[in-house]
Design an enzyme around this catalytic site. Structure first.
Site, PDB file in Angstrom:
ATOM      1  N   LYS A  77       0.653  -0.749   0.190  1.00  0.00           N
ATOM      2  CA  LYS A  77       0.002  -0.125   0.488  1.00  0.00           C
ATOM      3  C   LYS A  77       0.745   0.973   0.227  1.00  0.00           C
ATOM      4  O   LYS A  77       2.121   1.393  -0.088  1.00  0.00           O
ATOM      5  CB  LYS A  77      -0.813   0.288   0.835  1.00  0.00           C
ATOM      6  CG  LYS A  77      -1.931  -1.216   1.431  1.00  0.00           C
ATOM      7  CD  LYS A  77      -2.866  -1.218   0.075  1.00  0.00           C
ATOM      8  CE  LYS A  77      -3.887  -1.741  -0.470  1.00  0.00           C
ATOM      9  NZ  LYS A  77      -5.265  -1.485   0.223  1.00  0.00           N
ATOM     10  N   HIS A  95      -1.981   3.986  -6.292  1.00  0.00           N
ATOM     11  CA  HIS A  95      -3.177   4.529  -6.629  1.00  0.00           C
ATOM     12  C   HIS A  95      -2.896   5.789  -7.380  1.00  0.00           C
ATOM     13  O   HIS A  95      -3.602   6.996  -6.492  1.00  0.00           O
ATOM     14  CB  HIS A  95      -3.824   4.839  -5.762  1.00  0.00           C
ATOM     15  CG  HIS A  95      -3.957   2.808  -4.903  1.00  0.00           C
ATOM     16  ND1 HIS A  95      -5.567   2.006  -6.059  1.00  0.00           N
ATOM     17  CD2 HIS A  95      -3.923   2.636  -3.482  1.00  0.00           C
ATOM     18  CE1 HIS A  95      -4.793   1.156  -5.227  1.00  0.00           C
ATOM     19  NE2 HIS A  95      -4.441   1.148  -3.914  1.00  0.00           N
TER      20      HIS A  95
END
Ligand SMILES: NC(=O)c1ccc[n+]([C@@H]2O[C@H](COP(=O)([O-])OP(=O)(O)OC[C@H]3O[C@@H](n4cnc5c(N)ncnc54)[C@H](O)[C@@H]3O)[C@@H](O)[C@H]2O)c1
Length: 364
Positions: A77, A95
């Protein structure tokens, strides 16, 4: 040629217990001549010692910025928030390419430091298929907690689910689901849409493991276009479709208010709530493990929604084993140019960075 040095960083995101590199796969990298450094991490599902036994060097959390420039930093992440230039090659889910929050700042850090980003979401083969994905376990976990929510709902629990924590393994999860279903004394009708995909297959498998039959829909069953009145006659809907273009909604709010609705739990594994192509335009925010259920309709016959965007975290062992194994074959080719996956991912990063740079230079 010197084999690469892979550095597994610690994860800091709350609730995240998964890893893209298990001790077993780390052992295989070491056996292939890779140097592997692993940051200690309390929340990772595997003990630090297991990596040491696999031949990795252990180091303290957050030390990766000090690694030599040619080290490849592997994570899952987001990087911890900071602003220093990024000089390394990083492999993780950044992301940043769909203009998510903070994308400009992140790409600018890479540009400034001369670093490279190999985004895990953009590691694709020649057919543009992802080489590693968590989807199966998203569907499995999503369907399982949907069943759990439904069973608790039958006993009158409001909200049906409290805070959830990771399960030791899938058997524990299915045991809990089966016990709750048995206590409820009844069995739900479960519809999975997108049943032929990765997460759809996981959803079908979870329901089957809990002793249920599933109604599986995929492209063929939805070809006529929604909304589908038949969904109201199900107890649980698990949506697992991959949507990248406009399509008529599967459901509408008006339909959910019709008398005789049986449907009482929706699990939106796809979680496209912020997309204009969302086929379930009946809710406006996602949920999380602290409060998994959002009450869409209150009253005697409630309707609850679960829309958690990191469902595989609920099964950190299975999802890590599966993902790490899918990724390993590609990690092993990191030092050579034989595998187009890495060059393709780098090209995407360069295009996005160039677009950002051009954008910044444009006069106001
Ligand atoms: N919530 C989470 O934690 C989580 C985790 C991983 C993936 N996802 C999301 O789940 C979704 C599915 O991912 P996947 O890996 O299973 O994708 P996939 O491509 O493997 O499967 C998608 C399936 O949807 C079907 N489909 C597409 N359009 C449809 C339609 N109109 N009607 C019926 N079926 C249709 C496809 O035929 C395919 O079988 C994606 O949006 C992905 O981002 C969510």
């Amino acid at each position: 040629m010197k084999s690469p040095h892979v550095w597994l960083r610690s994860e800091t995101k709350t609730f995240e217990r998964r890893t893209p590199l298990t001790p077993g796969c780390a052992r295989e990298l070491v056996a292939a001549g890779f140097e592997v450094t692993v940051e200690r991490c309390d929340q990772r599902i595997y003990d630090d010692d297991a990596y040491q036994r696999a031949g990795c060097r252990l180091t303290e959390p957050g030390r990766w910025p000090e690694a030599s420039k040619d080290t490849i930093i592997l994570g899952l992440k987001e990087l911890p928030e900071d602003s220093f230039p990024l000089v390394h090659a990083h492999i993780y889910f950044a992301h940043a390419y769909k203009e998510q929050e903070g994308w400009r700042e992140l790409l600018a850090r890479f540009t400034k430091g001369g670093g490279r980003l190999y985004d895990l979401e953009y590691l694709v083969d020649e057919d543009q298929r992802r080489i590693a994905a968590f989807g199966y376990w998203a569907g499995f976990a999503g369907a399982a907690i949907g069943l759990l929510a439904w069973a608790k709902q039958q006993g009158g629990a409001r909200p049906p689910l409290g805070k959830l924590s990771a399960f030791e393994n899938k058997n524990r999860l299915i045991e809990e689901v089966s016990d709750s279903l048995a206590k409820s004394g009844t069995r739900p009708r479960v519809l999975v849409i997108g049943a032929k995909g990765r997460s759809g297959r996981g959803a079908v498998d979870a329901a089957t493991a809990a002793g249920l039959e599933v109604v599986p829909w995929d492209l063929e069953e939805t070809r006529g276009g929604g909304p589908f009145a038949r969904i109201n006659a199900m107890d649980i809907l698990v949506n697992c479709v991959f949507v990248n273009g406009p399509l008529p909604p599967f459901l509408t709010e008006a339909q959910l208010r019709l008398p005789g609705r049986r449907l009482s739990v929706i699990v939106d594994v796809s979680c496209d709530v912020h997309s204009r192509f969302n086929p379930l335009p009946v809710y406006s925010r996602g949920t999380d493990f602290r409060e998994p259920c959002l009450e869409l309709i209150a009253g005697e016959h409630p309707l609850d929604l679960i829309a958690i965007d990191h469902l595989p975290t609920l099964l950190p062992v299975e999802s890590s084993e599966d993902y790490s194994r899918q990724l390993l074959g590609h990690l092993l080719t990191l030092g050579d140019r034989s595998n187009p996956v890495w060059d393709n991912a780098l090209r995407i990063f360069q295009q996005k960075s160039a677009a950002l740079a051009a954008n910044i230079k444009e006069p106001q």
